[in-house]
Write an enzyme that holds these catalytic residues in place. Structure first.
Site, PDB file in Angstrom:
ATOM      1  N   SER A   1      49.130  50.039  60.268  1.00  0.00           N
ATOM      2  CA  SER A   1      48.296  50.879  59.409  1.00  0.00           C
ATOM      3  C   SER A   1      47.741  52.107  60.132  1.00  0.00           C
ATOM      4  O   SER A   1      48.495  52.932  60.630  1.00  0.00           O
ATOM      5  CB  SER A   1      47.188  50.032  58.796  1.00  0.00           C
ATOM      6  OG  SER A   1      46.507  50.761  57.820  1.00  0.00           O
ATOM      7  N   HIS A   2      46.416  52.174  60.239  1.00  0.00           N
ATOM      8  CA  HIS A   2      45.759  53.353  60.804  1.00  0.00           C
ATOM      9  C   HIS A   2      45.562  53.244  62.311  1.00  0.00           C
ATOM     10  O   HIS A   2      44.988  54.130  62.921  1.00  0.00           O
ATOM     11  CB  HIS A   2      44.400  53.505  60.118  1.00  0.00           C
ATOM     12  CG  HIS A   2      43.624  52.221  60.142  1.00  0.00           C
ATOM     13  ND1 HIS A   2      43.931  51.158  59.326  1.00  0.00           N
ATOM     14  CD2 HIS A   2      42.605  51.821  60.915  1.00  0.00           C
ATOM     15  CE1 HIS A   2      43.117  50.158  59.585  1.00  0.00           C
ATOM     16  NE2 HIS A   2      42.306  50.527  60.547  1.00  0.00           N
TER      17      HIS A   2
ATOM     18  N   ASP B   1      47.125  57.547  55.838  1.00  0.00           N
ATOM     19  CA  ASP B   1      47.174  56.895  57.152  1.00  0.00           C
ATOM     20  C   ASP B   1      48.605  56.572  57.576  1.00  0.00           C
ATOM     21  O   ASP B   1      49.568  57.007  56.940  1.00  0.00           O
ATOM     22  CB  ASP B   1      46.315  55.625  57.138  1.00  0.00           C
ATOM     23  CG  ASP B   1      46.934  54.525  56.282  1.00  0.00           C
ATOM     24  OD1 ASP B   1      47.625  54.866  55.308  1.00  0.00           O
ATOM     25  OD2 ASP B   1      46.737  53.342  56.592  1.00  0.00           O
TER      26      ASP B   1
ATOM     27  N   ASP C   1      50.703  54.051  57.344  1.00  0.00           N
ATOM     28  CA  ASP C   1      51.676  53.472  56.416  1.00  0.00           C
ATOM     29  C   ASP C   1      51.473  53.949  54.973  1.00  0.00           C
ATOM     30  O   ASP C   1      52.092  53.406  54.048  1.00  0.00           O
ATOM     31  CB  ASP C   1      51.642  51.944  56.479  1.00  0.00           C
ATOM     32  CG  ASP C   1      50.287  51.379  56.119  1.00  0.00           C
ATOM     33  OD1 ASP C   1      49.272  52.074  56.356  1.00  0.00           O
ATOM     34  OD2 ASP C   1      50.210  50.261  55.603  1.00  0.00           O
TER      35      ASP C   1
ATOM     36  N   ASP D   1      48.900  53.899  52.785  1.00  0.00           N
ATOM     37  CA  ASP D   1      48.146  53.227  51.724  1.00  0.00           C
ATOM     38  C   ASP D   1      46.695  53.711  51.632  1.00  0.00           C
ATOM     39  O   ASP D   1      46.019  53.456  50.644  1.00  0.00           O
ATOM     40  CB  ASP D   1      48.218  51.690  51.831  1.00  0.00           C
ATOM     41  CG  ASP D   1      47.769  51.162  53.166  1.00  0.00           C
ATOM     42  OD1 ASP D   1      47.396  51.970  54.040  1.00  0.00           O
ATOM     43  OD2 ASP D   1      47.801  49.926  53.348  1.00  0.00           O
ATOM     44  N   ARG D   2      46.209  54.431  52.647  1.00  0.00           N
ATOM     45  CA  ARG D   2      44.825  54.939  52.585  1.00  0.00           C
ATOM     46  C   ARG D   2      44.788  56.381  52.110  1.00  0.00           C
ATOM     47  O   ARG D   2      45.794  57.077  52.167  1.00  0.00           O
ATOM     48  CB  ARG D   2      44.193  54.884  53.972  1.00  0.00           C
ATOM     49  CG  ARG D   2      43.998  53.482  54.470  1.00  0.00           C
ATOM     50  CD  ARG D   2      43.188  53.487  55.756  1.00  0.00           C
ATOM     51  NE  ARG D   2      42.878  52.100  56.090  1.00  0.00           N
ATOM     52  CZ  ARG D   2      41.884  51.711  56.855  1.00  0.00           C
ATOM     53  NH1 ARG D   2      41.088  52.602  57.396  1.00  0.00           N
ATOM     54  NH2 ARG D   2      41.669  50.435  57.089  1.00  0.00           N
TER      55      ARG D   2
ATOM     56  N   LYS E   1      47.179  49.164  48.004  1.00  0.00           N
ATOM     57  CA  LYS E   1      46.462  50.416  47.823  1.00  0.00           C
ATOM     58  C   LYS E   1      47.454  51.542  48.069  1.00  0.00           C
ATOM     59  O   LYS E   1      48.498  51.331  48.682  1.00  0.00           O
ATOM     60  CB  LYS E   1      45.248  50.501  48.738  1.00  0.00           C
ATOM     61  CG  LYS E   1      45.527  50.338  50.207  1.00  0.00           C
ATOM     62  CD  LYS E   1      44.200  50.337  50.970  1.00  0.00           C
ATOM     63  CE  LYS E   1      44.415  50.085  52.453  1.00  0.00           C
ATOM     64  NZ  LYS E   1      43.872  48.806  52.895  1.00  0.00           N
TER      65      LYS E   1
HETATM   66  C1  G1P Z   1      40.077  47.140  57.530  1.00  0.00           C
HETATM   67  C2  G1P Z   1      39.249  47.571  56.340  1.00  0.00           C
HETATM   68  C3  G1P Z   1      39.690  46.829  55.108  1.00  0.00           C
HETATM   69  C4  G1P Z   1      41.177  47.031  54.882  1.00  0.00           C
HETATM   70  C5  G1P Z   1      41.948  46.672  56.141  1.00  0.00           C
HETATM   71  C6  G1P Z   1      43.432  46.999  56.011  1.00  0.00           C
HETATM   72  O1  G1P Z   1      39.896  45.766  57.759  1.00  0.00           O
HETATM   73  O2  G1P Z   1      37.879  47.370  56.591  1.00  0.00           O
HETATM   74  O3  G1P Z   1      38.949  47.270  54.011  1.00  0.00           O
HETATM   75  O4  G1P Z   1      41.633  46.250  53.824  1.00  0.00           O
HETATM   76  O5  G1P Z   1      41.431  47.392  57.257  1.00  0.00           O
HETATM   77  O6  G1P Z   1      43.655  48.362  55.788  1.00  0.00           O
HETATM   78  P1  G1P Z   1      38.868  45.176  58.861  1.00  0.00           P
HETATM   79  O7  G1P Z   1      39.268  45.772  60.189  1.00  0.00           O
HETATM   80  O8  G1P Z   1      37.519  45.654  58.472  1.00  0.00           O
HETATM   81  O9  G1P Z   1      39.035  43.688  58.779  1.00  0.00           O
HETATM   82 ZN    ZN Z   2      47.305  51.437  55.989  1.00  0.00          ZN
END
Ligand code: G1P
Ligand code: ZN
Length: 545
Positions: A113-114, A279, A281, A283-284, A378
């Site tokens: 992800s990010h 981000d 992948d 989805d954000r 998302k």
């Molecule tokens: C974080 C975000 C959460 C999101 C997840 C995946 O998770 O807070 O809302 O669904 O990334 O993108 P966390 O690191 O808080 O468990």
């Molecule tokens: Zn992501």
């Protein structure tokens, strides 16, 4: 096709977190590590045998090697057909879209992800089920159990598959189609939004935009959809070429990490009117106007209030959901329009049942995530299109739309403070301490705030009645202010404490305070209750969003 059995020593650290298994690349590069986890997925997903699977990732370092390994293991397992994105690329929303469109039995997404990428960054792997959404906890728990006892895995013996062009090929009986990552996803977007209306706004010169793809997966999607499909202005997409290390950046669309975009939008009257970023992948999303930031919780509320104005949602919405830490801005809208608003634990997987059961149309998280029933993830590009379509309908700026919303529903000042890389034992003790004193906080007064309720959030899924406990300490105050504490489930170094703080202000004359100032007293209370400074030795958070 020759299948070889390879012995593996099981691993004890393959427990998936909030969103799949995430580790440093070097951890994934250990012999048999990736294979051990992939075989554990297959062993728990017999529905893939003889069926279609979707495969792709965000293009980060190790993506391509992992795709080759997974293709060979899928062939050995007996998957019938695999759709894989060209160059191994598929955004998370595109995987969800492809699974649903092709009635696939599931999909594997390679992404952290990010989180930063590159050789010294993070890698990750997630499994999505036939509804297109993240696998539920019962599945990921079972995978974890298998990963701890697995002794061997199977791989088809064959050369690597060419991923650099679209074509059809096979490994033994398993068919492989290397597909364009964008086409099907872009087509779905065309059904949901009024592309003609948005296009005419761009061609009239009344609107210009800047989308920061952060050298992650959305570059090709953004170019095809915004530049080609909507004829947006020159320079509408920046950092549009996916790179294995995201150009050295941190592909997290927030004010801290999407600095370049923020500078462009803050450049004065000649700046584009609309800015957005996504981000790793895809989805954000982050939505900004000229010198104006839209809090993601507000974005969800604004979407809920206005969805009926857009073609894909003209029938209205049946319900809405937000994760626990997401501000309660959307609750106000749900109440006003008379629909149900569900409060779920953090993580997209908790929305799946509500969407499948037609209880909700829209859902979102404070962590720059929003989406709808069009897929089961998302969706960053979708959120950008939603806002563009809304701007085209309302003929108003991002700031005007948001301010009008606050005027009607009140404003929820909102911030999240992250304390990263805390020693795990200290973090666990800190949470336990709050859990222990939760009951006794009720009725206590801190400055001008009186605690109405304090508990450790537990969620009962209304569809399958599954119970998920210990999802965060929440403190509700009698003026509708709120503080939530939880530990991150996605970090790869120590523990990350997230503190979420919000305050509701109805009076429009008081909607102009700087956020940190508006929340200063509550921030102080949060530090006091959690004893952050004493326990962690931290004076201030590492990241404020
Ligand atoms: C974080 C975000 C959460 C999101 C997840 C995946 O998770 O807070 O809302 O669904 O990334 O993108 P966390 O690191 O808080 O468990
Ligand atoms: Zn992501």
């Amino acid at each position: 096709m020759n299948i070889i059995n390879i012995s593996t020593t099981p691993f004890d650290d393959q427990k998936p977190g909030t969103s799949g298994l995430r580790k440093k690349v070097s951890v994934f590069q250990q012999p048999h590590y990736l294979e051990n986890f992939v075989q554990s997925i297959f062993d728990n997903a017999p529905q893939l045998k003889g069926e279609l699977m979707v495969l792709g990732g965000d293009g980060r370092f190790y993506n391509k090697q992992a795709v080759q390994t997974i293709l060979k293991m899928a062939a050995a397992y007996g998957v019938k057909r695999v759709l894989v994105g060209e160059n191994g690329l598929l955004s998370t929303p595109a995987v969800s879209c492809l699974i649903r469109k092709n009635s696939a039995a599931g999909g594997i997404i390679l992404s952290a992800s990010h989180n930063p990428g590159g050789e010294n960054g993070d890698f990750g792997i997630k499994f999505n089920i036939a509804n297109g959404g993240p696998a539920p906890t019962s599945f990921t728990d079972a995978v974890f159990e298998t990963s701890k006892v697995l002794t061997e895995y199977q791989v088809a013996e064959c050369d690597d598959i060419a991923l650099d062009h679209q074509h059809k090929t096979h490994i033994g009986d398993m068919k492989i189609e290397v597909i364009d990552p964008v086409t099907d996803y872009a087509e779905l977007m065309g059904h949901l939004f009024d592309f003609d209306k948005i296009r005419s706004l761009f061609s009239s010169g009344l609107l210009s935009m800047c989308f920061d793809a952060m050298h992650a997966v959305t570059g090709p999607y953004a170019k095809a959809i915004f530049e080609k499909g909507l004829s947006a202005n020159n320079g509408a997409v920046i950092n549009g070429i996916p790179l294995e290390d995201f150009g050295g950046g941190h592909p997290d669309p927030n004010l801290a990490h999407a600095e370049e975009l923020v500078d462009i939008l803050n450049a004065g009257p000649s700046a584009p009117q609309f800015g957005a970023a996504s981000d790793g992948d895809g989805d954000r999303n982050m939505i900004i106007g000229q010198d104006f930031f839209v809090n993601p919780s507000d974005s969800l509320a604004i979407m809920t209030a206005n969805a009926h104005l857009l073609p894909g949602y003209s029938q209205g919405i049946c319900g809405v959901a937000r994760s626990l830490p997401t501000s309660r801005a959307v609750d106000k809208v749900a109440q006003a329009i008379g629909i149900e608003c569900y409060e779920t634990p953090t993580g997209w997987k908790y929305f799946g049942n509500l969407l499948d059961d037609n209880r909700i149309t829209l859902c979102g998280e404070e962590s720059f995530g929003s989406g709808s029933d069009h897929i089961r993830e998302k969706d960053g590009i979708w959120a950008v299109l939603f806002w563009l379509n809304l701007i085209a309908v309302k003929q108003q700026s991002v700031e005007q739309i948001t301010r009008d919303h606050w005027k009607q529903f009140g404003r929820h000042y909102y911030t999240r403070h992250d304390y990263e890389a805390i020693d795990s034992t200290i973090a666990d003790d800190m949470m336990q301490n709050m859990r222990d004193k939760a009951g006794s906080l009720s009725g206590q007064t801190f400055g001008g705030y009186t605690v109405q309720l304090c508990d450790d959030f537990s969620y009962t899924d209304p569809v399958d009645n599954s119970i998920t406990e210990h999802q965060g300490i929440r403190i509700l105050f009698d003026d509708e202010s709120r503080i939530v504490f939880r530990l991150s489930g996605t970090g790869t170094e120590g523990a990350t404490l997230r503190v979420y703080i919000e305050r509701y202000v109805m009076d429009a004359d008081k909607h102009d305070l700087p956020t940190q100032e508006a929340l200063a007293e509550l921030i102080e209370i949060a530090n006091q209750v959690a004893e952050i400074q004493q326990r962690c030795g931290r004076e201030k958070p590492d990241v404020i969003t």
